[in-house]
Each structure stands twice: as structure tokens, then as C-alpha cells.
Design a protein around this motif. Structure first.
Motif, short mmCIF file in Angstrom:
data_model
loop_
_atom_site.label_atom_id
_atom_site.label_comp_id
_atom_site.label_asym_id
_atom_site.label_seq_id
_atom_site.Cartn_x
_atom_site.Cartn_y
_atom_site.Cartn_z
N GLN A 194 2.10 -4.84 -7.56
CA GLN A 194 1.39 -3.95 -6.63
C GLN A 194 1.76 -4.29 -5.19
OE1 GLN A 194 -2.59 -4.88 -8.02
NE2 GLN A 194 -2.88 -2.79 -8.72
N ASN A 195 1.86 -5.58 -4.91
CA ASN A 195 2.21 -6.00 -3.56
C ASN A 195 3.61 -5.56 -3.20
OD1 ASN A 195 1.78 -7.47 -1.09
ND2 ASN A 195 3.10 -9.08 -1.90
N LEU A 196 4.56 -5.73 -4.12
CA LEU A 196 5.94 -5.34 -3.86
C LEU A 196 6.05 -3.84 -3.64
CD1 LEU A 196 8.98 -5.91 -3.76
CD2 LEU A 196 9.03 -5.71 -6.26
N ILE A 197 5.47 -3.06 -4.55
CA ILE A 197 5.56 -1.60 -4.43
C ILE A 197 4.83 -1.13 -3.17
CG2 ILE A 197 4.85 0.58 -5.48
CD1 ILE A 197 5.27 -0.77 -8.20
N GLY A 198 3.66 -1.71 -2.92
CA GLY A 198 2.90 -1.32 -1.74
C GLY A 198 3.65 -1.62 -0.46
N SER A 199 4.33 -2.76 -0.42
CA SER A 199 5.08 -3.13 0.78
C SER A 199 6.29 -2.22 0.97
CB SER A 199 5.52 -4.60 0.68
OG SER A 199 4.41 -5.45 0.62
N LEU A 200 6.99 -1.93 -0.13
CA LEU A 200 8.17 -1.06 -0.04
C LEU A 200 7.79 0.34 0.41
CD1 LEU A 200 10.13 -2.14 -3.25
CD2 LEU A 200 10.75 -2.61 -0.86
N LEU A 201 6.67 0.84 -0.10
CA LEU A 201 6.25 2.20 0.23
C LEU A 201 5.36 2.26 1.48
CD1 LEU A 201 5.40 3.55 -3.33
CD2 LEU A 201 7.52 3.84 -2.04
N LYS A 202 5.10 1.08 2.06
CA LYS A 202 4.22 0.99 3.23
C LYS A 202 2.86 1.64 2.96
CE LYS A 202 7.88 0.81 6.75
NZ LYS A 202 8.19 -0.56 6.38
N ILE A 203 2.25 1.20 1.85
CA ILE A 203 0.94 1.72 1.48
C ILE A 203 -0.15 0.93 2.19
CG2 ILE A 203 -0.72 1.90 -0.43
CD1 ILE A 203 1.62 2.61 -2.24
N ARG A 204 -1.07 1.65 2.82
CA ARG A 204 -2.20 1.03 3.52
C ARG A 204 -3.47 1.31 2.73
NH1 ARG A 204 0.95 -1.46 7.55
NH2 ARG A 204 2.53 0.05 8.21
N PRO A 205 -4.06 0.31 2.13
CA PRO A 205 -5.29 0.55 1.36
C PRO A 205 -6.47 0.85 2.28
CG PRO A 205 -4.25 -1.56 0.77
CD PRO A 205 -3.62 -1.08 2.02
N LEU A 206 -7.25 1.85 1.91
CA LEU A 206 -8.52 2.14 2.56
C LEU A 206 -9.60 1.69 1.58
CD1 LEU A 206 -10.27 3.33 4.77
CD2 LEU A 206 -9.90 5.60 3.80
N LEU A 207 -10.38 0.69 2.00
CA LEU A 207 -11.35 0.04 1.13
C LEU A 207 -12.77 0.33 1.57
CD1 LEU A 207 -9.51 -3.40 0.98
CD2 LEU A 207 -9.35 -1.54 -0.67
N LYS A 208 -13.70 0.26 0.63
CA LYS A 208 -15.09 0.62 0.91
C LYS A 208 -16.01 -0.32 0.14
CE LYS A 208 -18.28 4.60 0.36
NZ LYS A 208 -18.63 4.88 1.75
N MET A 209 -17.15 -0.65 0.75
CA MET A 209 -18.18 -1.40 0.05
C MET A 209 -19.03 -0.43 -0.78
SD MET A 209 -17.75 -4.60 0.81
CE MET A 209 -19.23 -5.18 -0.02
N VAL A 210 -19.09 -0.68 -2.08
CA VAL A 210 -19.89 0.14 -2.98
C VAL A 210 -20.72 -0.79 -3.85
CG1 VAL A 210 -19.87 1.84 -4.84
CG2 VAL A 210 -18.17 1.99 -3.02
N GLU A 211 -22.05 -0.69 -3.72
CA GLU A 211 -22.98 -1.52 -4.49
C GLU A 211 -22.61 -3.00 -4.41
OE1 GLU A 211 -23.17 0.11 -8.40
OE2 GLU A 211 -24.25 1.90 -7.76
#
Length: 283
Positions: free
Chosen positions: A177-194
Motif C-alpha cells: 500500500q505504501n509503495l503504490i500510494g507513493s507511486l500514485l501520490k495518493i493522499r489519504p483523507l482520514l476521519k474519526m468515527v466512533e
């Protein structure tokens, strides 16, 4: 004058001015590099953390305050005649809440109320300020605790992580996930849920796109938004945070949108250049 003293832990990342003005007690978590232990917000800075991670390629460990730490912090306030409301980091993320409960059990029943915030960073700060205002109006610890338990799920907390590297090193995403995310320049948008951190979306491309999505998510709630206080939190992303603050002010008309630099524990898990937005919905 209220006899209730409000406490939080260091992951609330409260500005020093707020702590001083409202006499808020802070119990630090710990940041551990190999054989050295540091108190979050006291013995080490976020910049120190990022420099050491860059040099060593590994994250520090973080640890909750012990029950003894809580007892040492609570005792002077109890001895001075105060009741206490302590607002903790989400119990799903740390043993901080459980350790505070153990400490509270060593004092006379009812003197200390321990609240699981179910959030982190600026989300905790919103609840702390709500508690401070209630205490200043003379509300009891029990009344404040009831209010916080009723309203804590009204806190909205979203944040954009600039890099997956810290999540990977912390075991929160796989190497692939880290490799693919870095190659594709993916920025996670995270949220607090419960009380837990969950991904809302993964934005491909520039970080500005993810921050804009976070802004639009907030503006979709503008009619339900409690406009007393909004918080923009960040880890060494001051310029982006100010841009987001300005955009929020223009779109919502809210006067107080506080900028909060996040501390070492939050930064150790999210990494530098993380930016978050926290607000409350109307009850």
C-alpha cells in the motif's frame, strides 16, 4: 469562581495561551526513542521527532501516562478543594483513558470524572473549551461530564496525511500500500468515527486536492456547524493551515478559527505536513 478544574492530556495540543488563561491541567504522554523517554510537549519538539525519524528510518514508540502519573497530577487539585473533569485521548487509540480511570478510583467517589473524547488533537481541544466555559458558569463536574458524554459524538475530525511513510512504519498500512500510494501520490483523507481512525477517501494527485475535499466536506455541514470555535491543526504545515483558515472564514463567517500545531505524539503517527480540520455540530 468554579471549583471544577479541567484536565486533558498532551494529545489535545492546546495552545499555551489557552492552558494559562483557563488553568487547564495537562498530563503528557511519552515519546520513546530506543532507551530514552521524553514527555510530549515538555522534553522534545515535533521537529526533533521528524529529524530523528529521517535519520534513523524508524518511528519512536509512544506510551500513555501511568496511573501514578495521573494521581500525581490530580492530587494537588483535589487537595485544593477542586473537583476534576479529565478529557482523554480516544480509548480506541491508547490506554490513556483506562489509566486515568484507575487513578480516579483512588480518590473519593465523584471527585474525578473521566471522559473518553473518542477523538484526538483539536477534537479534544473543542471539548476542553466547552468544558471550560461550562465550569466558568458554575456547572458541577457531574453536569459537565454529562454534557461532554452527550456532545462528544458531535465532534467532526478529519485530516489529510501528506505521506504514507509514517502510517507504514507504524504498521497502519502495508508495504505494498505504501509503495503504490507513493507511486500514485495518493493522499489519504482520514476521519474519526466512533473513536477510531478510518479512511474517508484517497485523493490522487496534489495534496491541495485532498485539503480542498476536506474543506468541502466541512462546508456540506455548514448549516449544522456550531460556529463558536473551529480548529485547524497541523504538523509543520503552517502556510497550508493559514490558507485553510482563511477559506473557512470566508465561507462560514466564523470569527474564531484557531490554528493549532500538533505535538510529538500526534506527529509520530501522522508525520509532518499533516493538516486537520475539527469542529462541532449543533446539538
Amino acid at each position: 469562581m468554579s471549583n471544577v478544574k479541567i484536565f486533558a492530556d498532551s494529545t489535545s495540543d492546546l495552545p499555551q495561551g489557552w492552558k494559562d488563561t483557563y488553568n487547564i491541567g495537562i498530563i503528557p504522554l511519552y515519546v520513546i526513542f530506543e532507551d530514552k523517554t521524553y514527555r510530549d510537549g515538555m522534553d522534545i519538539t515535533p521537529e526533533d521527532v521528524y529529524e530523528r525519524v529521517a535519520a534513523n528510518g524508524s518511528l519512536p514508540k509512544t506510551a500513555a501516562p501511568s496511573p501514578a502519573d495521573f494521581m500525581a497530577a490530580f492530587t494537588p487539585a483535589i487537595d485544593a478543594g477542586h473537583d476534576i473533569v479529565y478529557i482523554s485521548l480516544s480509548s480506541a487509540l491508547s490506554s490513556t483513558y483506562q489509566n486515568a480511570l484507575l487513578a480516579a478510583g483512588e480518590f473519593p467517589e465523584g471527585r474525578i470524572k473521566v471522559i473518553d473524547s473518542r477523538t484526538l488533537c483539536g477534537g479534544i481541544a473543542l471539548l476542553v473549551m466547552k468544558a471550560v466555559r461550562a465550569a466558568s458558569k458554575g456547572h458541577s463536574a457531574a453536569e459537565i461530564a454529562d454534557m461532554l458524554e452527550r456532545d462528544r459524538d458531535l465532534v467532526e475530525t478529519e485530516f489529510v496525511v501528506d505521506t504514507l511513510d509514517y502510517l507504514y512504519m507504524g504498521g497502519r498500512c502495508s508495504g505494498m500500500q505504501n509503495l503504490i500510494g507513493s507511486l500514485l501520490k495518493i493522499r489519504p483523507l482520514l476521519k474519526m468515527v466512533e473513536g477510531s481512525i478510518v479512511p474517508v477517501s484517497k485523493i490522487r494527485g496534489k495534496k491541495e486536492k485532498a485539503v480542498e475535499q476536506m474543506l468541502q466536506n466541512a462546508l456540506a455541514n455548514v448549516e449544522r456547524m456550531d460556529k463558536d470555535l473551529l480548529i485547524v491543526a497541523h504538523t509543520m504545515a503552517d502556510e497550508e493551515a493559514r490558507h485553510l483558515q482563511t477559506a473557512l472564514q470566508e465561507a462560514t463567517g466564523v470569527d474564531e478559527i484557531a490554528l493549532i500545531p500538533a505535538g510529538c505524539v500526534i506527529g509520530s503517527h501522522c508525520g509532518p505536513q499533516t493538516i486537520g480540520l475539527m469542529y462541532m455540530l449543533k446539538s
